[in-house]
Design an enzyme around this catalytic site. Sequence first.
Site: not given
Length: 161
Positions: A17, A41, A90, A128
């Site tokens: 990040h 989440k 990614r 994360s």
Amino acid sequence: MATAVFPGSFDPVTLGHMDLVKRVSGMFDKLIIGILTNSSKEPLCTVKERILILEELTKDMPGVEVMSFDGLLVDFVDKTRADVIIRGIRNSIDFEYELPLAQANYKLNSKADTLFLATLPEHSYISSSAVKELIRYKSDISAFVPDIVYKFIMQKFNYIN
Ligand code: PNS
């Protein structure tokens, strides 16, 4: 004045990040980091904690602002009068997940265009969710997160590695 919004859960903030924040902040007059508050989440850090951490991490970066939002990203884009949404990619899985979201956001609001930025290869395995899992097993997260986050997590979850 060009403004970008970098939305996410940031729970917790990772080195990936922060690399994106640093790179993108140089491209726009203003970069708003938007922390989603109503994520489905299970949270690790409260939104307040995430705001404080991101404010500390970006305190020397001119033009970077930290905000929270709930509801739809396109509405946050409207509210902040942002010109573009930034999302990091990614790998191909990220791309497949992000592409329809970017297309749907654009359909909902043609001002909500998304710019994808490739993460650095050394950050491409960091997420994360992986960090959250490591914390659950009281494992070492120092290679994945900024120092401030590492210290905060050690303190909050009361473990030393
Ligand atoms: O860091 P994350 O969890 O991958 O971030 C996901 C985020 C916050 C960018 C995404 O879930 C989002 O934009 N949520 C807000 C609700 C929304 O607008 N959904 C898209 C409907 S097309």
